[in-house]
Design an enzyme around this catalytic site. Structure first.
Site, short mmCIF file in Angstrom:
data_model
loop_
_atom_site.label_atom_id
_atom_site.label_comp_id
_atom_site.label_asym_id
_atom_site.label_seq_id
_atom_site.Cartn_x
_atom_site.Cartn_y
_atom_site.Cartn_z
N HIS A 1 0.83 -1.20 0.00
CA HIS A 1 0.00 0.00 0.00
C HIS A 1 0.87 1.26 0.00
O HIS A 1 1.90 1.31 0.67
CB HIS A 1 -0.86 0.06 1.27
N ASN B 1 8.12 -3.90 3.21
CA ASN B 1 6.71 -3.62 3.46
C ASN B 1 6.30 -3.96 4.89
O ASN B 1 5.70 -3.15 5.60
CB ASN B 1 5.86 -4.42 2.46
N GLN C 1 9.66 26.56 2.26
CA GLN C 1 10.20 25.39 1.57
C GLN C 1 11.72 25.34 1.66
O GLN C 1 12.31 24.29 1.94
CB GLN C 1 9.79 25.40 0.10
N GLU D 1 12.75 21.93 3.65
CA GLU D 1 13.09 20.88 2.69
C GLU D 1 14.57 20.52 2.73
O GLU D 1 14.97 19.48 2.19
CB GLU D 1 12.67 21.30 1.29
#
Length: 452
Positions: free
Chosen positions: A292, A323, A442, A446
């Site tokens: 997912h 996962n 940002q 970031e």
């Protein structure tokens, strides 16, 4: 960081609630600071349960109901055992059919609609539209709704309309039929209280509030960057890879409930006609999990929400240890942040080709070449305390967790080992992440590698 940072024009305004949900998307253009305090009341004739009407054929025709006269096109009033309904009847719509109010209501601030699949049909997608000029022109309100269960679920649209309006349900083309019941409209009654001056930034809790990383669009001319709205998450789908490029969603405490895992993996039949649709068995024997992007456990508020995460368009071929261990640990940690009083905006994606699953060796494609195995899986998580005006509350001190893992089975189970910066993920993918934020914000958040 990409040079072309920009502000996104956010189109949807949330009603003045402490928290909005993805189903409660309002009409553009309303200003929360100018709305008077109101009391919501049901409009006379509603909810419309379609119990007193009669229409046995799909041919276009008008039906007189307690709420008023409606036009039914490729729609009828069904009373079969396979019609999902409260009472003895409900509307059944097929193909690209519709039901349309031929009358106006005043000051409609909220519309709620019960919906379910007819019988064993495939999932259906439909929309709610409105007209404020007697049906001459129409506009969609809220997001597309995907109906995936045979049990009636209620979706709520915060419409915030003043003056006369009428509504229309439009089913999108597809072989599935959808049942509609308990169509309810609430209006407002102005009170003598002063206006509520709480400011809520347009789009709070929207799945794409932080931006559209690749400027994806719902345009079949863009098969490698096709935008899809799944109500509970949004994504850029890549037809040639058979997986999403990225998936974006918001999560707060209201998304976490007690609904069990549905495990109803299935092909996404809403993909454009002619596109390959990865089946539920597409990863069988490959050595890779159906991983997912938007996790099942992030969407446990309802059966519809949880079931939506099992569409194969939300899956990637993921090494089992990646996962079940590394990524699962990160997902548990993220939900822990939410239960601790935060809300999060999450973007998850892939890049590159070639991963190593449980069968050993590097694998580039599976499912007969229809699905590309990524080399890397990444995620960006923006963490803010619960509240409103979400974009305005993201500052240079906001915590942002960026993780980039190799898609291998020999991966470390500790996700913190793979923390990186948003800038680094942008450099690897070419995407412009968090593009809705001011450039100055940002530039700061970031570049940081989380270390908490």
């Amino acid at each position: 960081m990409n040079a072309m940072k920009h502000f996104s024009v956010v189109a949807l305004l949330c009603l003045l609630f402490a928290s909005c949900t993805k189903d409660k998307l309002p009409v553009p253009g309303q200003n929360p600071t100018s709305l008077p305090a109101t009391v919501e009341t049901l409009i006379s004739g509603f909810p419309e349960g379609f119990e007193s009407g009669s229409k046995a054929a799909y041919a276009i025709g008008n039906v007189s109901l307690p709420s008023g006269t409606w036009s039914f096109d490729e729609a009828l009033i069904g009373n079969l055992a396979t019609d999902a309904k409260n009472g003895g009847k409900s509307v059944r719509i097929r193909n690209s059919g519709s039901i349309t109010m031929l009358f106006d209501v005043n000051n409609a601030v909220q519309v709620s609609i019960a919906h379910a699949k007819f019988g064993s049909d495939v999932a259906s997608t439909w929309q709610l539209w409105y007209s404020t000029d007697g049906g001459a022109n129409w506009a969609q309100t809220g997001s597309n709704v995907v109906t995936v269960t045979t049990t009636l679920q209620t979706v709520v649209f915060n419409t915030n309309l003043s003056g006369p309006a009428r509504f229309q349900i439009r089913k999108l083309a597809g072989s599935g039929r959808v049942n509609i019941d308990d169509f309810s409209i609430e209006s407002d009654t102005t009170t003598t209280n002063p206006p509520d001056t709480t400011v809520i930034t347009p789009g709070d809790n929207s799945n794409l509030l932080m931006g559209n990383p690749s400027n994806a669009a719902t345009d079949i001319a863009m098969p490698a960057n096709y935008l899809m709205d799944k109500t509970y998450y949004s994504l850029s789908y890549n037809r040639d890879r058979g997986t999403p490029n990225w998936v974006s969603w918001h999560m707060n405490a209201s998304d976490l409930g007690s609904t069990p895992r549905q495990d109803d993996y299935r092909a996404d039949n809403s993909l454009p006609s002619g596109w390959y649709r990865v089946p539920s068995s597409g990863y069988s024997g490959s050595g890779f999990d159906r991983g997912h992007n938007c996790p099942s456990a992030d969407r446990t508020s309802s059966v519809a929400a949880n079931s939506a995460t099992f569409l194969m368009s939300n899956m990637i071929p993921q090494a089992p240890n990646n996962n079940q261990q590394t990524w699962n640990n990160l997902e548990d940690y993220t939900r822990g942040l939410v239960t601790a009083g935060n809300e999060v905006y999450v973007i998850s994606g892939v890049y590159g080709t070639g991963g190593t699953g449980s069968n050993g060796g590097v694998t580039n494609t599976i499912n007969g070449g229809n699905v590309t195995v990524p080399s890397n899986i990444w995620k960006v998580i923006v963490v803010i305390p619960n509240g409103n005006n979400d974009l305005g509350r993201v500052t240079t001190s906001t915590r942002v967790i960026a993780v980039n893992t190799p898609n291998t089975n020999s991966i470390n189970s500790n996700w913190k080992v793979y923390r990186t910066s948003v800038d680094a993920i942008e450099a690897a993918t070419g995407y412009d992440l968090l593009s809705s934020l001011p450039v100055s914000v940002q530039n700061s958040i970031e570049a940081v590698v989380d270390n908490l």
